[in-house]
Design a protein around this motif. Structure first.
Motif, short mmCIF file in Angstrom:
data_model
loop_
_atom_site.label_atom_id
_atom_site.label_comp_id
_atom_site.label_asym_id
_atom_site.label_seq_id
_atom_site.Cartn_x
_atom_site.Cartn_y
_atom_site.Cartn_z
N GLY A 1 51.70 5.22 -6.68
CA GLY A 1 51.90 4.12 -5.74
C GLY A 1 52.53 2.91 -6.37
N CYS A 2 51.75 2.17 -7.14
CA CYS A 2 52.18 0.86 -7.61
C CYS A 2 52.65 0.84 -9.06
CB CYS A 2 51.01 -0.11 -7.48
SG CYS A 2 49.58 0.36 -8.49
N ASP A 3 52.32 1.84 -9.84
CA ASP A 3 52.64 1.89 -11.27
C ASP A 3 51.95 0.81 -12.09
OD1 ASP A 3 54.24 4.17 -11.33
OD2 ASP A 3 56.07 3.07 -10.89
N THR A 4 50.97 0.13 -11.50
CA THR A 4 50.26 -0.93 -12.22
C THR A 4 48.74 -0.80 -12.09
OG1 THR A 4 50.37 -2.41 -10.31
CG2 THR A 4 52.15 -2.60 -11.95
N SER A 5 48.25 0.30 -11.63
CA SER A 5 46.83 0.63 -11.43
C SER A 5 46.15 -0.29 -10.42
CB SER A 5 46.06 0.66 -12.76
OG SER A 5 45.67 -0.62 -13.18
N GLN A 6 46.89 -0.83 -9.48
CA GLN A 6 46.33 -1.71 -8.47
C GLN A 6 45.96 -0.99 -7.18
OE1 GLN A 6 45.88 -5.14 -9.10
NE2 GLN A 6 46.39 -4.43 -11.15
N CYS A 7 46.69 0.07 -6.81
CA CYS A 7 46.56 0.61 -5.46
C CYS A 7 45.56 1.75 -5.30
CB CYS A 7 47.92 1.05 -4.94
SG CYS A 7 48.55 2.59 -5.66
N GLY A 8 45.32 2.53 -6.33
CA GLY A 8 44.35 3.62 -6.24
C GLY A 8 44.85 4.90 -5.61
N ALA A 9 46.13 4.99 -5.28
CA ALA A 9 46.66 6.20 -4.67
C ALA A 9 46.61 7.40 -5.61
CB ALA A 9 48.10 5.98 -4.19
N CYS A 10 46.45 7.14 -6.91
CA CYS A 10 46.50 8.19 -7.93
C CYS A 10 45.11 8.65 -8.41
CB CYS A 10 47.29 7.68 -9.12
SG CYS A 10 46.44 6.33 -9.99
N VAL A 11 44.04 8.26 -7.71
CA VAL A 11 42.69 8.58 -8.19
C VAL A 11 42.45 10.09 -8.19
CG1 VAL A 11 40.20 8.33 -7.74
CG2 VAL A 11 41.72 6.35 -7.53
N VAL A 12 41.94 10.58 -9.32
CA VAL A 12 41.50 11.96 -9.50
C VAL A 12 40.14 11.90 -10.19
CG1 VAL A 12 43.87 12.86 -9.69
CG2 VAL A 12 42.61 12.26 -11.77
N HIS A 13 39.50 13.04 -10.32
CA HIS A 13 38.24 13.09 -11.06
C HIS A 13 38.50 13.76 -12.41
CE1 HIS A 13 35.57 12.96 -7.21
NE2 HIS A 13 36.40 11.94 -7.30
N VAL A 14 38.05 13.12 -13.46
CA VAL A 14 38.13 13.67 -14.81
C VAL A 14 36.70 13.81 -15.31
CG1 VAL A 14 38.95 13.35 -17.17
CG2 VAL A 14 40.38 12.62 -15.25
N ASP A 15 36.30 15.05 -15.56
CA ASP A 15 34.92 15.34 -15.96
C ASP A 15 33.92 14.70 -15.02
OD1 ASP A 15 35.72 16.98 -18.06
OD2 ASP A 15 35.77 15.32 -19.49
N GLY A 16 34.23 14.77 -13.70
CA GLY A 16 33.30 14.32 -12.68
C GLY A 16 33.34 12.84 -12.35
N ARG A 17 34.23 12.09 -12.98
CA ARG A 17 34.30 10.65 -12.72
C ARG A 17 35.67 10.28 -12.17
NH1 ARG A 17 32.08 6.88 -17.18
NH2 ARG A 17 32.27 5.53 -15.36
N ALA A 18 35.67 9.39 -11.18
CA ALA A 18 36.94 8.94 -10.59
C ALA A 18 37.68 8.07 -11.59
CB ALA A 18 36.67 8.15 -9.31
N VAL A 19 38.97 8.39 -11.79
CA VAL A 19 39.83 7.58 -12.65
C VAL A 19 41.20 7.44 -11.99
CG1 VAL A 19 38.71 8.32 -14.80
CG2 VAL A 19 40.73 9.52 -14.01
N LYS A 20 41.86 6.35 -12.30
CA LYS A 20 43.23 6.17 -11.85
C LYS A 20 44.12 6.90 -12.85
CE LYS A 20 42.42 1.96 -9.30
NZ LYS A 20 42.69 0.51 -9.17
N SER A 21 44.73 7.98 -12.39
CA SER A 21 45.50 8.84 -13.29
C SER A 21 46.78 8.19 -13.79
CB SER A 21 45.79 10.18 -12.63
OG SER A 21 46.55 10.03 -11.45
N CYS A 22 47.14 7.03 -13.24
CA CYS A 22 48.32 6.32 -13.76
C CYS A 22 47.96 5.46 -14.96
CB CYS A 22 48.96 5.46 -12.67
SG CYS A 22 48.04 3.97 -12.26
N THR A 23 46.68 5.38 -15.30
CA THR A 23 46.24 4.57 -16.44
C THR A 23 45.77 5.43 -17.60
OG1 THR A 23 43.96 4.39 -15.66
CG2 THR A 23 45.51 2.69 -14.93
N MET A 24 45.93 6.73 -17.47
CA MET A 24 45.42 7.66 -18.49
C MET A 24 46.54 8.58 -18.94
SD MET A 24 42.21 10.20 -17.91
CE MET A 24 41.39 10.95 -19.30
N LEU A 25 46.66 8.74 -20.23
CA LEU A 25 47.64 9.69 -20.75
C LEU A 25 47.15 11.11 -20.50
CD1 LEU A 25 48.43 8.01 -24.18
CD2 LEU A 25 49.92 8.08 -22.15
N ALA A 26 48.08 12.02 -20.27
CA ALA A 26 47.72 13.42 -20.07
C ALA A 26 46.96 13.94 -21.29
CB ALA A 26 48.96 14.26 -19.81
N ALA A 27 47.38 13.53 -22.49
CA ALA A 27 46.72 13.98 -23.72
C ALA A 27 45.26 13.56 -23.78
CB ALA A 27 47.47 13.46 -24.94
#
Length: 162
Positions: free
Chosen positions: A39-65
């Protein structure tokens, strides 16, 4: 290049990506799952939220690695075959979406919220928890209704199972 492996929606996946690849781009481009939105590319909008190990995270703020070896769930991984997850069904039933762009992130945030609070969710708590998610189409009223309805239904299902 780095090889990133994870369990994505219950399936083991792996791909070589540049070290700077964000998790959202890994999910969308390397794995072809486009339900997670950029969405915003600045972690403001939340359109990218996924769960990582059961916790919601903004996937635009986390490296794939950083998700290497993790369990990652996207909106595509919530449904059980043709049966929608209770939160997905509640969003449909209570008109908790308009254009649909924010919906995947809202749903993933709602699932995390319900798992943490259960049926103890009230409107004030839901609205506070949604502060990291932006919907430009609604006044959030129906989104809040949908989350509350899903929380109540999931609590009833849990009680019935016990």
């Amino acid at each position: 290049m780095t090889t990133v492996s994870m369990t994505l929606n219950g399936k083991k996946v792996s791909a070589q990506v540049e070290d700077r690849t964000l998790l959202v781009h890994y999910i969308r481009e390397a794995q072809g799952l486009t339900g997670t939105h950029v969405g915003c590319d600045t972690s403001q909008c939340g359109a990218c939220v996924v769960h990582v190990d059961g916790r919601a995270v903004k996937s635009c703020t986390m490296l794939a690695a950083q998700a290497n070896g993790a369990q990652v769930t996207t909106v595509e991984g919530l449904a059980n075959g043709n049966e929608l997850h209770p939160v997905q069904a509640a969003f449909r039933e209570h008109h908790g979406l308009q254009c649909g762009f924010c919906t995947p992130g809202m749903i993933m945030t709602a699932v995390d919220m319900i798992e943490r609070y259960g049926a103890n969710l009230d409107e004030k708590t839901i609205r506070h928890e949604l502060e990291g998610n932006i919907c430009r189409c609604t006044g959030y009223h129906n989104i809040v209704k949908a989350i509350k309805a899903a929380a109540d239904q999931m609590a009833a299902m849990k009680t019935a199972a016990e």
